[in-house]
Design an enzyme around this catalytic site. Structure first.
Site, mmCIF file in Angstrom:
data_model
loop_
_atom_site.group_PDB
_atom_site.id
_atom_site.type_symbol
_atom_site.label_atom_id
_atom_site.label_comp_id
_atom_site.label_asym_id
_atom_site.label_seq_id
_atom_site.Cartn_x
_atom_site.Cartn_y
_atom_site.Cartn_z
ATOM 1 N N ARG A 1 0.933 -1.178 0.064
ATOM 2 C CA ARG A 1 -0.069 0.117 0.019
ATOM 3 C C ARG A 1 0.804 1.163 0.219
ATOM 4 O O ARG A 1 0.885 2.126 1.087
ATOM 5 C CB ARG A 1 -0.939 0.009 1.246
ATOM 6 C CG ARG A 1 -1.924 -1.112 1.190
ATOM 7 C CD ARG A 1 -2.803 -1.192 2.532
ATOM 8 N NE ARG A 1 -3.784 -0.030 2.642
ATOM 9 C CZ ARG A 1 -4.530 0.082 3.249
ATOM 10 N NH1 ARG A 1 -4.769 -0.776 4.261
ATOM 11 N NH2 ARG A 1 -5.470 1.045 3.458
ATOM 12 N N ARG B 1 -9.627 7.985 1.150
ATOM 13 C CA ARG B 1 -10.574 8.548 2.046
ATOM 14 C C ARG B 1 -9.467 8.097 3.672
ATOM 15 O O ARG B 1 -9.729 9.027 4.330
ATOM 16 C CB ARG B 1 -11.537 7.227 2.360
ATOM 17 C CG ARG B 1 -11.229 5.905 2.585
ATOM 18 C CD ARG B 1 -12.050 5.007 3.246
ATOM 19 N NE ARG B 1 -13.054 4.538 2.115
ATOM 20 C CZ ARG B 1 -12.979 3.411 1.701
ATOM 21 N NH1 ARG B 1 -11.874 2.591 2.101
ATOM 22 N NH2 ARG B 1 -14.033 2.881 0.956
ATOM 23 N N ASP C 1 -14.977 -1.889 3.194
ATOM 24 C CA ASP C 1 -14.308 -2.252 1.898
ATOM 25 C C ASP C 1 -14.911 -3.748 1.719
ATOM 26 O O ASP C 1 -14.823 -4.434 0.562
ATOM 27 C CB ASP C 1 -12.836 -2.482 1.872
ATOM 28 C CG ASP C 1 -12.242 -0.944 1.603
ATOM 29 O OD1 ASP C 1 -12.907 -0.118 0.801
ATOM 30 O OD2 ASP C 1 -11.335 -0.629 2.134
ATOM 31 N N GLU D 1 -14.183 -6.883 9.700
ATOM 32 C CA GLU D 1 -15.335 -6.410 9.210
ATOM 33 C C GLU D 1 -16.545 -7.272 9.481
ATOM 34 O O GLU D 1 -17.707 -6.966 9.614
ATOM 35 C CB GLU D 1 -15.402 -6.154 7.812
ATOM 36 C CG GLU D 1 -14.559 -4.723 7.547
ATOM 37 C CD GLU D 1 -13.024 -4.998 7.235
ATOM 38 O OE1 GLU D 1 -12.538 -4.045 6.685
ATOM 39 O OE2 GLU D 1 -12.648 -6.362 7.588
ATOM 40 N N THR E 1 -3.973 3.508 11.345
ATOM 41 C CA THR E 1 -5.491 3.367 11.337
ATOM 42 C C THR E 1 -6.092 4.420 11.340
ATOM 43 O O THR E 1 -5.733 5.331 12.340
ATOM 44 C CB THR E 1 -5.820 2.196 12.449
ATOM 45 O OG1 THR E 1 -7.175 2.181 12.597
ATOM 46 C CG2 THR E 1 -5.009 2.549 13.759
#
Length: 793
Positions: free
Chosen positions: A352, A358, A483, A628, A700
């Site tokens: 990444r 975002r 996501d 999630e 985070t």
């Protein structure tokens, strides 16, 4: 079990037991040259990019933990016994090896004592420099003279690109060259002659031997715990051409009883003898910087720099854990997320490598008051990652980004929430700085055309308007914030819809401040239109659904047997103001009943085990209560705090805060496991045996939003264009609190008093002895130093 404590006076976290449940790390350096270091000196370094500028090699999720790293070995040449300045990699018994690790802001100090030899190993990266210090002081505490050999060891990456280095071995194993010449190890390769170079040197003692070949230093079938060179007491004076390089310099210290000796190692970018791209040569660095006085000076510069950054907001509340976090470690973490987004950690290896849209927009919220100029630069950059149709590029790569020339994503690749975070962050910047003219700055879009910053905000709203579903709600596209929940180009997301509503409210406010009345009216019309759609399709009787598929199926509905209720849509119903007061209270009560636990608020309940027609649930790859899929996602827990503060319920907001506050677990580290001084991405939920264990610390969105939740909502200090709004929402049991905050270059010392033990409501503010109307401390009445008395009631 407790492994350390907060030393707030020194702004350090002190680890007294190095055998922590997980690696407890610290960040070093800056966006030029950075590094990660664990409580056992494991970790890696990088130049400008964690993925494309790797200096020290790292093997992620390896056994033993967090190796290799920055290692200094000490050997008693009389007995042949040896150990390391950090507990690992040698790992002597903790019954005989004493270790204290001080993680500070931008530096780490390893103190050890073994066999009547005391050592102090300081590691940091000087401000604005592209090299790192490893400084070792060795003291003989015995009553006899001692001869101690010191060996350094670092495994150097062969290639700057971490995947090429670790995986493309048919290439990377044949390009490296490492030699020793004129007192320094020089590592280079032929991929970019004159560029991909490192140096490693020593000052303060004579170099007795060296190794530049990793396998020669370690020995066949050995590890960093028992290198053959250390065992034998001498390096082999090896070079390497191909295979793997290292940086080991060996020196010998002769210490009479009570004597101390300091040696300083430096590792940096460039050639030992030639400057590179404005960076000094290794030789000049060694000569100028590798002295005890300069070392101490550079360390003090780092400490002063962080003092300046963090002093901008300091608190004194009845909660000592809150104080330790907000005043030191939580604030520091927000700067690390700002610096490195999600790309550099022990979790993210480097894939990444860039700025998630975002993530980056939200990360700026927590540091605007501290570093407004770098925030403006980053905000300019991320605005140019918005395409002309209004959506955001999922990833903006600062080193290669070309505004006006990027390829816009296909509609299926857009995430529906990306640019809807812009109104929140831009308004926060404008209100913090008072720079309303920022809205007039003209910036290009990523692909073509350009607009003012205000135009970019309107286009973000227009993008959502252009992508509404059949119920009049905003489409979910590739993802919204979650996501793992995908509604696509035909399904609708209530979360994104509430975020859109909030964006309309904020852009309307900015428009009125600029005198753009027609734009303000347009925003308000869009907000009312989508509110009617929310009321018609989103309310499920006791809470709001999470989203609606193209076939009409609802996620987060009480009619479902799994995923009946979701957190994100309900907290944002309250935060956005789109829900009525009664709806907001009702849905947040449902959150408390169904999702809250002693370790935080779960993302959904019950977790999913089966698909839902029309909704992409990639979270099904996770077992129940993992990530999630019903895990406790700490980022969204911060929104629960904000939502309860919006409702004026300070007791419940504080309950949520304490439930996932890392410092709360300092004496229960075996439960939390991750560092007790920084926030994590998520905590395992109640449907798994790992309930309460936290994972993915440091980088985070939890860091930024929880900082906002505490400082702007619990403590209630919210920037406004005309001044600093004071609107606390605190536990009724608190007698009050104090804050010292910088606002537009002026200092405000607030003392908040709660004589009747309410949860909120400002009764009176007295500024510098004069009562003021309302709850906004006027910016135009501020002196250089100010005292504000705030009485709740």
């Amino acid at each position: 079990m407790q492994y350390g404590y907060f030393d707030d006076a020194r702004r350090e976290y002190v680890i007294t037991r190095p055998d922590t449940p997980k690696s407890w790390i610290n960040y070093l350096g800056s966006r030029l040259y950075g590094g990660i270091i664990t409580q056992n000196a494991g970790g890696y370094s990088f130049f400008r990019s964690g993925g494309m500028g790797r200096i020290l090699r790292m093997r992620f999720n390896g056994v033993p933990l967090d190796q290799p790293g920055r290692y200094l070995y000490l050997r008693d040449d009389a007995s042949g016994d040896y150990w390391s300045a950090s507990w690992q990699p040698v790992g002597k018994s903790l019954e005989t090896y004493r270790s204290t690790v001080r993680h500070g802001l931008g530096y780490s100090i390893f103190e050890s004592e073994y066999a009547q030899i005391r050592s102090e190993f300081i590691c940091f990266i000087p401000r604005g420099q592209a090299f790192e210090y490893w400084a070792l002081t060795v003291t003989n505490t015995s009553s006899t003279p001692r001869q101690i050999s010191v060996f350094s060891y670092a495994e150097l990456a062969n290639e700057w690109h971490f995947r090429q280095d670790l995986e493309n071995l048919q290439y990377s194993q044949y390009i490296v060259q490492a030699t020793f010449h004129d007192g320094m190890i020089h590592r280079r390769n032929n991929t970019n002659p004159g560029q991909n170079e490192l140096y490693f040197g020593l000052a303060g003692a004579e170099i007795v031997s060296y190794d530049a070949d990793r396998d020669t230093f370690l020995g066949n079938y050995r590890t960093q715990s028992n290198p053959i060179a250390v065992e034998q007491g001498r390096c082999a004076n090896s070079s390497t051409l191909g295979d793997n390089s290292c940086a080991s310099l060996h020196t010998v210290l002769n210490l009479v009883p009570g004597a101390s000796h300091q040696v300083i190692f430096v590792l940096g970018i460039g050639s030992p003898t030639q400057s590179w791209h404005g960076l000094p040569s290794g030789k000049s660095i060694l000569a100028e910087y590798a002295t005890p006085d300069r070392l101490n000076h550079e360390l003090s510069l780092i400490q002063n720099e962080w003092r300046e950054h963090l002093d901008t907001l300091q608190v004194k509340t009845p909660d000592s854990d809150l104080n330790s976090m907000i005043n030191v470690w939580h604030a520091y973490q927000t700067h690390m997320t700002f610096n490195w987004s999600r790309g550099v950690s022990l979790v993210e290896a480097g894939d990444r490598d860039g700025l998630g849209y975002r993530d980056t927009v939200q990360d700026m919220l927590a540091v605007t008051h501290s570093i407004p100029t770098p925030v403006e630069e980053r905000l300019d950059l991320i605005l140019t990652g918005q395409t002309s149709e209004g959506g955001g590029m999922p990833l903006v790569k600062p080193l290669s980004h070309r505004p006006g020339h990027e390829k816009a994503p296909d509609i299926e690749q857009y995430r529906s929430d990306d640019t809807l975070w812009l109104p929140i962050t831009v308004s926060n910047f404008v209100f913090e700085t008072g720079n309303l003219a920022y809205l007039d700055k003209v910036l290009p879009y990523a692909d073509k055309n350009k607009a003012t910053v205000f135009g970019h905000l309107k286009q973000a709203l227009q993008f959502s308007i252009d992508h509404k579903g059949k119920n009049g709600l905003i489409q979910g596209l590739a993802a919204d914030w979650n996501d793992c929940v995908k509604f696509g180009t035909t399904g609708e997301s209530l979360f994104t819809t509430f975020l859109f509503y909030k964006g309309c409210v904020l852009v309307a406010e900015l428009a009125r401040l600029k005198g753009f009345e027609s734009d303000a009216a347009w925003c308000e019309t869009q907000a009312q239109t989508v509110k009617a759609s929310i009321d018609a399709a989103g309310w499920d009787g006791e809470w709001f659904v999470r989203g609606i598929s193209a076939t009409g199926g609802k996620l987060g509905s009480k009619s479902n047997h799994e995923g009946k209720i979701y957190l994100e849509s309900n907290v944002w119903a309250a935060i956005s103001g789109a829900a009525s007061r009664e709806q907001a209270r009702q849905c947040m009560d449902a959150v408390h009943e169904h999702l809250a636990s002693e370790h935080g608020v779960a993302l959904c309940e019950p977790p999913h085990t089966e698909p839902i027609p029309g909704v992409g649930l990639s979270l099904l790859v996770y077992p129940p209560s993992h990530k999630e899929n019903g895990g406790i996602f700490c980022h969204s827990n911060s929104w629960a705090i904000v939502a309860e503060c919006v409702l004026g319920r300070g007791d419940r907001a504080y309950e949520y805060y304490r439930s996932y506050l890392p410092a709360r677990y300092n004496a229960q580290a075996e439960i939390h496991q991750a560092e007790p001084y920084v926030y994590c991405q998520f905590t395992y939920g109640k449907h798994t045996p790992r309930f309460g264990e936290s994972r993915n610390p440091w980088l985070t969105g939890t860091a930024s939003w929880t900082y906002v939740a505490v400082t702007q909502y619990l403590l209630g200090l919210q920037p406004a264009l005309t001044g600093l709004k004071v609107n606390p929402c605190i536990p009724a049991a608190w007698d009050g609190f104090e804050v010292r905050r910088r606002f537009r270059g002026k200092w405000i010392n607030l003392k908040v008093e709660n004589p009747t033990h309410v949860q909120g409501g400002v009764k009176q503010i007295i500024l510098n002895g004069n009562p003021i109307q309302g709850n906004i401390i006027p910016a135009d009445q501020l002196l250089d130093e100010n005292v504000a008395q705030v009485i709740l009631g």
